[in-house]
Write an enzyme that holds these catalytic residues in place. Sequence first.
Site, short mmCIF file in Angstrom:
data_model
loop_
_atom_site.label_atom_id
_atom_site.label_comp_id
_atom_site.label_asym_id
_atom_site.label_seq_id
_atom_site.Cartn_x
_atom_site.Cartn_y
_atom_site.Cartn_z
N ARG A 48 -8.14 17.95 30.14
CA ARG A 48 -8.23 17.00 29.02
C ARG A 48 -6.98 17.04 28.14
NH1 ARG A 48 -10.78 18.45 24.69
NH2 ARG A 48 -12.58 19.39 25.69
N TYR A 100 -4.36 -10.14 22.57
CA TYR A 100 -5.45 -9.66 23.40
C TYR A 100 -6.73 -9.53 22.55
CZ TYR A 100 -7.98 -7.03 26.88
OH TYR A 100 -8.92 -6.63 27.79
N ASP A 172 2.95 -4.53 22.64
CA ASP A 172 2.16 -4.56 23.87
C ASP A 172 3.03 -5.24 24.94
OD1 ASP A 172 0.39 -5.17 25.96
OD2 ASP A 172 -1.30 -5.54 24.61
N LYS A 197 -3.07 -3.48 34.80
CA LYS A 197 -2.57 -4.79 35.23
C LYS A 197 -1.42 -4.63 36.24
CE LYS A 197 -5.65 -6.02 32.22
NZ LYS A 197 -5.36 -6.26 30.83
C1 LIG Z 1 -5.85 -5.96 29.63
C2 LIG Z 1 -5.03 -5.92 28.41
C3 LIG Z 1 -5.25 -4.97 27.41
C4 LIG Z 1 -6.38 -3.96 27.48
O1 LIG Z 1 -6.23 -3.09 28.56
P1 LIG Z 1 -7.49 -2.44 29.38
O2 LIG Z 1 -6.80 -1.64 30.42
O3 LIG Z 1 -8.31 -3.58 29.90
O4 LIG Z 1 -8.26 -1.62 28.40
C5 LIG Z 1 -4.42 -4.99 26.31
N1 LIG Z 1 -3.42 -5.89 26.19
C6 LIG Z 1 -3.19 -6.82 27.11
C7 LIG Z 1 -2.07 -7.79 26.91
C8 LIG Z 1 -3.98 -6.87 28.26
O5 LIG Z 1 -3.75 -7.82 29.17
#
Ligand SMILES: *Cc1c(COP(=O)(O)O)cnc(C)c1O
Length: 376
Positions: A48, A100, A172, A197
């Site tokens: 962890r 998001y 992000d 992603k």
């Molecule tokens: C999918 C996504 C998130 C969140 O990520 P998870 O892995 O689904 O928790 C945050 N920002 C963007 C731009 C995303 O496409």
Amino acid sequence: MSRIETLAVHAGGEPDEATGAVVPPIHLATTFRHGPAGERQAGYEYQRESNPTQDRLESALAALEDGAAALCFGSGMAAMAALLESLPAGSHVLIPTDCYTGLRALAGEFLRERGITASAVDMADLDAVQAALRPETSLVWAETPSNPQLRICDIAALAALAHGHGALLACDNTFATPVLQRPLALGADVVMHSTTKYFGGHSDVMGGALVFARRDELFGRVFHRRHVTGGILAPFSAWLILRGCRSLPARMAWHCANARALAEMLAAHPAVEAVHYPGLASHPGHAIAARQMRDGGGMLSFRLRGGREAALAVAGALELAINATSLGGPETLVEHRASIEGANAVSPDNLLRVSAGLEHRDDLLEDFTQALARLG
Ligand SMILES: *Cc1c(COP(=O)(O)O)cnc(C)c1O
């Protein structure tokens, strides 16, 4: 070895010392032997806190984003929450109006409970950002290109504004990936990724990450928070995401080419009211995108003249593209965001978001063309 294609193939991939294996081992151990007084052998104690497979991914992510250190999490939202919840109570955070959905929920529900307030502003409008900064603003959150309207904001200009105010800039970078855009080099302090992603790249692993410009007190606070609250990434997931890094630049080139072909076709189609793709010269953020991104990315969205009904009809008539949420995998995905956002939907009713996959572009063009033709 500074070119990203080369970095992506080798970062965090030093052959295993014990066996010479070219592919890193997956260490599933939750606990590591130590001496009678807790003396560590190789720096590890308990999964962890940290573990060797995750360490390899973190060093790869730091290298790819040109950061000082990275921290991995079980999802993108866990990464985002760990950073924002590490801000002092009483802080104010600026978030983008188009972002998001999870960020909006986190800010509106959970940060508020912790005494952290947030307000939304159009990050492309620097005067509006300047006006929205408050004495207690400690962080500005950028998302560029944004979800789902593919808005572009100027990372370097936002960094200057935030820093002039004594605030941090977090970005992000999920849609662009470091292959197309490196926010830390443009002045951001922290980069956040949903590695679910493009990094994972195959729609089969969930993860998130933060990459820090400096290994400073903030890094230490978030590291400690992750250790205590347990939002760690599983070793097998870390291994899959590290494997995804190897082909990330090659895949991004293909995703970008397919997205551009779709955007150009849609922009010329009479049933389409607008196309949101930063690689098109007609996009309002194109000049900034051309400066801070290497290509337009694999994501686009478009609006139909026929409203919500036409959007749903096109989504339903696609034969190759799959109706599903998420993005960055080999299969082209399409989504009517307003339906997914539910009661408090903020996305336009006539908008479809597309994650351009890795199929042959002519097959994609044919699929969207036949779905649009059925509108009559
Ligand atoms: C999918 C996504 C998130 C969140 O990520 P998870 O892995 O689904 O928790 C945050 N920002 C963007 C731009 C995303 O496409």
